[in-house]
Enzyme design. Structure first.
Site: not given
Ligand code: AMP
Length: 115
Positions: A33-34, A88, A94-96, A101, A103
């Site tokens: 995760d970034i 998520n 809170g899925q962004s 994916h 975690h």
């Molecule tokens: P969620 O909020 O459950 O949708 O998780 C999305 C995750 O993706 C978050 O923890 C972000 O930090 C991660 N994320 C977003 N962009 C990147 C990226 N380019 N490389 C790795 N992780 C990322």
């Protein structure tokens, strides 16, 4: 333009965006995760695009992703201390990123329930 053309995680699968790849098989990919929220924070994704868990019905694929998380946890040395796997799904969770994916988080004590 299809849904996957501008999907961030599809772009990682296509290696258009750099990521620290930890594990990969024919169907799934795991990368760090970034913005890690724990000492170990790795995402396991299907290579095929599903917007969320609501859209994925492939039991074999979903099972593989969970087993991958376990295998990576063992490799990261957190299998015994403990870890959490989280999916998520949707706005309230809170899925962004709209690409399914898992975690994998560990390396510290966590509280329950999550916020
Ligand atoms: P969620 O909020 O459950 O949708 O998780 C999305 C995750 O993706 C978050 O923890 C972000 O930090 C991660 N994320 C977003 N962009 C990147 C990226 N380019 N490389 C790795 N992780 C990322």
């Amino acid at each position: 333009m299809t849904a996957t053309d501008d999907c961030l995680f599809c772009r990682i699968v296509r290696q258009e965006i750099p990521a620290t790849i930890m594990w990969e098989d024919e169907h799934a990919l795991a990368f760090r995760d970034i913005e890690p929220r724990s000492p170990v924070h790795i995402l396991v994704i299907p290579k095929r695009h599903f917007a969320s868990l609501n859209d994925a019905a492939d039991a074999m694929l979903l099972g593989r992703m969970l087993l991958a998380a376990r295998e990576i946890a063992e490799g990261e040395g957190i299998a015994q201390s403990g870890y959490r796997v989280v999916i998520n799904t949707g706005a309230n969770a809170g899925q962004s990123v709209a690409h399914l994916h898992v975690h994998l988080m560990g390396g510290r004590t966590m509280t329950w329930p999550p916020g």
